[in-house]
Design an enzyme around this catalytic site. Structure first.
Site, PDB file in Angstrom:
ATOM      1  N   ASP A  21      -1.703   6.488   2.772  1.00 61.05           N
ATOM      2  CA  ASP A  21      -0.733   5.472   3.201  1.00 61.05           C
ATOM      3  C   ASP A  21      -1.377   4.123   3.495  1.00 61.05           C
ATOM      4  O   ASP A  21      -0.883   3.352   4.329  1.00 61.05           O
ATOM      5  CB  ASP A  21       0.048   5.948   4.443  1.00 61.05           C
ATOM      6  CG  ASP A  21       0.839   7.211   4.167  1.00 61.05           C
ATOM      7  OD1 ASP A  21       1.270   7.390   3.013  1.00 61.05           O
ATOM      8  OD2 ASP A  21       1.029   8.003   5.101  1.00 61.05           O
ATOM      9  N   LYS A  24      -1.614   1.725  -1.152  1.00 64.39           N
ATOM     10  CA  LYS A  24      -2.060   1.812  -2.549  1.00 64.39           C
ATOM     11  C   LYS A  24      -0.955   1.386  -3.518  1.00 64.39           C
ATOM     12  O   LYS A  24      -1.223   0.741  -4.516  1.00 64.39           O
ATOM     13  CB  LYS A  24      -2.478   3.261  -2.879  1.00 64.39           C
ATOM     14  CG  LYS A  24      -3.641   3.750  -2.036  1.00 64.39           C
ATOM     15  CD  LYS A  24      -3.944   5.213  -2.294  1.00 64.39           C
ATOM     16  CE  LYS A  24      -2.845   6.163  -1.863  1.00 64.39           C
ATOM     17  NZ  LYS A  24      -2.614   6.257  -0.406  1.00 64.39           N
ATOM     18  N   GLY A  48       3.716   9.129  -1.234  1.00 65.14           N
ATOM     19  CA  GLY A  48       4.840   8.200  -1.130  1.00 65.14           C
ATOM     20  C   GLY A  48       4.254   6.807  -1.211  1.00 65.14           C
ATOM     21  O   GLY A  48       3.581   6.372  -0.288  1.00 65.14           O
ATOM     22  N   HIS A  49       4.425   6.170  -2.361  1.00 65.93           N
ATOM     23  CA  HIS A  49       3.825   4.853  -2.591  1.00 65.93           C
ATOM     24  C   HIS A  49       4.931   3.811  -2.624  1.00 65.93           C
ATOM     25  O   HIS A  49       5.806   3.853  -3.485  1.00 65.93           O
ATOM     26  CB  HIS A  49       3.024   4.856  -3.900  1.00 65.93           C
ATOM     27  CG  HIS A  49       1.849   5.803  -3.875  1.00 65.93           C
ATOM     28  ND1 HIS A  49       1.026   5.999  -4.948  1.00 65.93           N
ATOM     29  CD2 HIS A  49       1.361   6.587  -2.878  1.00 65.93           C
ATOM     30  CE1 HIS A  49       0.084   6.881  -4.621  1.00 65.93           C
ATOM     31  NE2 HIS A  49       0.272   7.249  -3.372  1.00 65.93           N
ATOM     32  N   GLN A 232      -3.014   9.964  -1.757  1.00 70.59           N
ATOM     33  CA  GLN A 232      -3.662  10.355  -0.486  1.00 70.59           C
ATOM     34  C   GLN A 232      -4.867   9.427  -0.236  1.00 70.59           C
ATOM     35  O   GLN A 232      -4.825   8.298  -0.669  1.00 70.59           O
ATOM     36  CB  GLN A 232      -4.060  11.837  -0.510  1.00 70.59           C
ATOM     37  CG  GLN A 232      -2.876  12.811  -0.459  1.00 70.59           C
ATOM     38  CD  GLN A 232      -2.163  12.991  -1.776  1.00 70.59           C
ATOM     39  OE1 GLN A 232      -2.761  13.319  -2.777  1.00 70.59           O
ATOM     40  NE2 GLN A 232      -0.862  12.790  -1.790  1.00 70.59           N
TER      41      GLN A 232
HETATM   42  P1  GDP Z   1       0.559   4.217   0.016  1.00 70.74           P
HETATM   43  O1  GDP Z   1       0.942   5.651   0.142  1.00 70.74           O
HETATM   44  O2  GDP Z   1      -0.912   4.016   0.131  1.00 70.74           O
HETATM   45  O3  GDP Z   1       1.113   3.569  -1.215  1.00 70.74           O
HETATM   46  O4  GDP Z   1       1.207   3.478   1.258  1.00 70.74           O
HETATM   47  P2  GDP Z   1       2.707   3.697   1.831  1.00 70.74           P
HETATM   48  O5  GDP Z   1       3.679   3.089   0.907  1.00 70.74           O
HETATM   49  O6  GDP Z   1       2.914   5.111   2.199  1.00 70.74           O
HETATM   50  O7  GDP Z   1       2.601   2.921   3.217  1.00 70.74           O
HETATM   51  C1  GDP Z   1       2.301   1.572   3.271  1.00 70.74           C
HETATM   52  C2  GDP Z   1       3.477   0.869   3.981  1.00 70.74           C
HETATM   53  O8  GDP Z   1       3.061  -0.415   4.387  1.00 70.74           O
HETATM   54  C3  GDP Z   1       4.670   0.655   3.085  1.00 70.74           C
HETATM   55  O9  GDP Z   1       5.823   0.743   3.865  1.00 70.74           O
HETATM   56  C4  GDP Z   1       4.467  -0.768   2.575  1.00 70.74           C
HETATM   57  O10 GDP Z   1       5.681  -1.386   2.205  1.00 70.74           O
HETATM   58  C5  GDP Z   1       3.880  -1.416   3.786  1.00 70.74           C
HETATM   59  N1  GDP Z   1       2.958  -2.530   3.533  1.00 70.74           N
HETATM   60  C6  GDP Z   1       2.044  -2.662   2.532  1.00 70.74           C
HETATM   61  N2  GDP Z   1       1.295  -3.762   2.720  1.00 70.74           N
HETATM   62  C7  GDP Z   1       1.730  -4.332   3.853  1.00 70.74           C
HETATM   63  C8  GDP Z   1       1.323  -5.492   4.605  1.00 70.74           C
HETATM   64  O11 GDP Z   1       0.371  -6.184   4.270  1.00 70.74           O
HETATM   65  N3  GDP Z   1       1.994  -5.748   5.758  1.00 70.74           N
HETATM   66  C9  GDP Z   1       3.027  -4.986   6.198  1.00 70.74           C
HETATM   67  N4  GDP Z   1       3.603  -5.316   7.352  1.00 70.74           N
HETATM   68  N5  GDP Z   1       3.438  -3.897   5.519  1.00 70.74           N
HETATM   69  C10 GDP Z   1       2.796  -3.571   4.376  1.00 70.74           C
HETATM   70  P1  IMO Z   2      -0.060   8.900  -0.055  1.00 73.86           P
HETATM   71  O1  IMO Z   2      -0.389   9.041  -1.523  1.00 73.86           O
HETATM   72  C1  IMO Z   2      -0.736  10.386   3.976  1.00 73.86           C
HETATM   73  C2  IMO Z   2      -1.312  14.703   4.436  1.00 73.86           C
HETATM   74  C3  IMO Z   2      -0.253  15.513   5.146  1.00 73.86           C
HETATM   75  C4  IMO Z   2      -1.124  16.582   5.774  1.00 73.86           C
HETATM   76  C5  IMO Z   2      -2.163  16.834   4.701  1.00 73.86           C
HETATM   77  C6  IMO Z   2      -1.851  18.017   3.806  1.00 73.86           C
HETATM   78  O2  IMO Z   2       1.300   8.396   0.198  1.00 73.86           O
HETATM   79  O3  IMO Z   2      -1.129   8.160   0.650  1.00 73.86           O
HETATM   80  P2  IMO Z   2      -0.116  18.363   1.815  1.00 73.86           P
HETATM   81  O4  IMO Z   2       1.370  18.283   1.800  1.00 73.86           O
HETATM   82  O5  IMO Z   2      -0.796  17.438   0.874  1.00 73.86           O
HETATM   83  O6  IMO Z   2      -0.632  19.777   1.694  1.00 73.86           O
HETATM   84  O7  IMO Z   2      -0.524  17.906   3.317  1.00 73.86           O
HETATM   85  O8  IMO Z   2      -2.223  15.652   3.931  1.00 73.86           O
HETATM   86  N1  IMO Z   2      -0.828  13.895   3.291  1.00 73.86           N
HETATM   87  C7  IMO Z   2      -0.718  12.567   3.296  1.00 73.86           C
HETATM   88  N2  IMO Z   2      -0.905  11.679   4.297  1.00 73.86           N
HETATM   89  N3  IMO Z   2      -0.402   9.953   2.748  1.00 73.86           N
HETATM   90  C8  IMO Z   2      -0.228  10.825   1.725  1.00 73.86           C
HETATM   91  O9  IMO Z   2      -0.031  10.434   0.459  1.00 73.86           O
HETATM   92  C9  IMO Z   2      -0.341  12.203   1.993  1.00 73.86           C
HETATM   93  N4  IMO Z   2      -0.208  13.320   1.253  1.00 73.86           N
HETATM   94  C10 IMO Z   2      -0.523  14.350   2.052  1.00 73.86           C
HETATM   95  O10 IMO Z   2       0.429  14.753   6.098  1.00 73.86           O
HETATM   96  O11 IMO Z   2      -1.791  16.043   6.889  1.00 73.86           O
HETATM   97 MG    MG Z   3       2.157   6.886   1.275  1.00 73.83          MG
END
Ligand code: GDP
Ligand code: IMO
Ligand code: MG
Length: 432
Positions: A21, A24, A48-49, A232
């Site tokens: 999270d 990416k 979840g991207h 991840q």
């Molecule tokens: P990922 O799994 O690595 O793609 O990241 P996620 O989408 O799960 O979580 C990143 C969250 O931060 C998302 O809700 C993005 O919309 C948000 N986000 C990304 N860059 C920024 C930033 O620079 N500032 C803020 N406030 N939110 C951001």
């Molecule tokens: P993105 O790609 C953050 C975590 C889960 C749990 C552990 C194992 O959005 O960064 P799983 O369901 O994979 O067996 O869970 O890994 N986890 C993540 N945490 N971002 C993710 O994906 C994750 N995918 C799995 O919360 O701790």
């Molecule tokens: Mg994510």
């Protein structure tokens, strides 16, 4: 859009350098503007991207985030695990928003399927666990990869076997449902129901199944640029993360090669994605976690709730030991630092520079898991900047204390920060 990090890099890897999270999705979307091919190599619907642009919000779980750039071809390699039902939903959702997927997305026949019994087993394991649960996403990831390693998984390619696949699927489902009944007093959908889902999957996605390794080689041979989208993060890697509180795939650089059938020597550049602080969702060691109002403030301001499960993310200060570990492990050339804006309000900001454990000072991430729970972070404290950064678009305009914070992290991590994000939208980005 300013010049990308290295216009000559033909194969670039985006890897999470913390516990997932990191942001990416936003980085893949930004880089995707200049890339021809975007490939996912591991993980599945646990990811979840999030990508925001033109007032729209997209959360990609299985489809590579590159799909939002209409010119790209997207690949899902043999290393990913595919939930056919939720992939269909995801593709239908994208198409309903005007994004073409079929014809642009290719999935390896060697990718394994996540079937309903995997999700049920995932949840059942978690409930049965004595002691602390892993806190998985409940998406069947562990059981699906376990079947792969156990050589009893169902690969997408099997659905193309001219001698038929339905009876094998029915048998497997029946056997798994028996385990579910006997051990966990629960039952999954029947073999017939699973076969019918797979038929629907085939009729829509069948044309997308192709040799992904070959597609990578052909793309490279014809001078196309390739972006590898990690899911991840480094600390969730099954081998190098905080085992057993990890996911079930190699999230680090090696996973890109084995998860795509790609010669690792063709990776030109590795971009590590970090948040300006740290988050983790699920259980397990997290040395810089803040169980206080500062942690709560980061969660609220940063909107730190999971993109897949909606769970509140645990929040803490930036951990430079973790960053350095990720840099060394993945060969990261530079960092993209996300969510700097979330730190705008703090008087002081801390960075963990080392740990203390058992009277010893540790500057590198320990390899022995039993040490992890006892790590005491050692911090340096920097003054905050107390100025909103979300409207800033040029590095030179950042408050002096923000630049000092970034430079400190660069020196601790050992690589430059080349990109800064100050908001979720595509536009809220500065290049350094
Ligand atoms: P990922 O799994 O690595 O793609 O990241 P996620 O989408 O799960 O979580 C990143 C969250 O931060 C998302 O809700 C993005 O919309 C948000 N986000 C990304 N860059 C920024 C930033 O620079 N500032 C803020 N406030 N939110 C951001
Ligand atoms: P993105 O790609 C953050 C975590 C889960 C749990 C552990 C194992 O959005 O960064 P799983 O369901 O994979 O067996 O869970 O890994 N986890 C993540 N945490 N971002 C993710 O994906 C994750 N995918 C799995 O919360 O701790
Ligand atoms: Mg994510």
């Amino acid at each position: 859009m300013p010049v990308l990090l290295d216009e000559s890099a033909s194969v670039q890897l985006i890897v999470g350098a913390q516990w997932g999270d990191e942001g990416k999705g936003k980085i893949v979307d930004l880089f995707g503007e200049k890339c021809d091919v975007v490939a996912r190599f591991q993980g599945g619907p646990n990811a979840g991207h999030t990508v925001l642009f033109n007032g729209g919000k997209y959360i990609l779980h299985q489809v590579p985030s590159g799909i939002l750039r209409p010119h790209t071809v997207c690949l899902m390699g043999n290393g990913v695990v595919v939930n056919p039902e939720s992939l269909l939903d995801e593709i239908n959702g994208l198409e309903a928003r005007g994004i073409d997927v079929v014809g642009r997305l290719f999935i390896s026949p060697n990718a394994h399927l996540i079937l309903p019994y995997h999700n049920l087993l995932d949840r059942a394991f978690e409930e049965e666990t004595v002691g602390e649960r892993i806190g998985t996403t409940g998406r069947g990831i562990g059981p699906a990869y376990a079947d792969k390693a156990n050589r009893i998984g169902i690969r997408i390619g099997m659905l193309f076997d001219p001698s038929g696949w339905e009876s094998k699927v029915r048998q497997t489902v029946q056997a798994k449902n028996q385990i579910l009944r006997r051990l966990y007093d629960t039952d999954g959908p029947s073999g017939e129901a699973v076969v019918s889902t797979l038929r629907r999957f085939l009729s829509k996605i069948g044309v997308c199944v192709a040799d992904v390794g070959l597609k990578i080689r052909e793309a490279r041979a014809s001078g196309k640029t390739i972006l590898l989208e990690g899911a991840q993060g480094t600390m969730l890697d099954i081998d190098f993360g905080t085992y057993p509180y990890v996911t079930s795939s190699n999230t680090t650089i090696g996973g890109a090669s084995t998860g795509l059938g790609m010669n690792p020597r063709i990776i030109d550049r590795v971009i590590g994605v970090v948040k300006a602080y740290t988050t983790r969702v699920g259980n397990g060691p997290f040395p810089t976690e803040l169980n206080d109002e500062t942690g709560e403030a980061i969660r609220t301001v940063g909107g730190e709730f999971g993109a897949t499960t909606g769970r509140p993310r645990r929040c803490g200060w930036f951990d430079a030991v973790v960053a350095r570990y990720a840099v060394e492990l993945n060969g990261i050339d530079c960092l993209a630092m996300m969510k700097l804006d979330v730190l705008d309000r703090f008087d002081e900001i801390r960075i963990c520079t080392a740990y203390r454990a058992g009277g010893q000072r540790l500057e590198s991430f320990p390899a022995f898991c039993h040490v992890l729970d006892a790590l005491e972070p050692e911090y340096i404290t920097l003054p905050g900047w107390k100025i909103p950064t979300s409207g800033i678009r040029s590095y030179g305009d950042l408050p002096r204390n923000a630049a000092a914070y970034i430079e400190k992290i660069e020196s601790l991590a050992g690589v430059p920060v080349r990109l800064l994000s100050v908001g979720a939208d595509r536009e809220a980005t500065l290049w350094k």
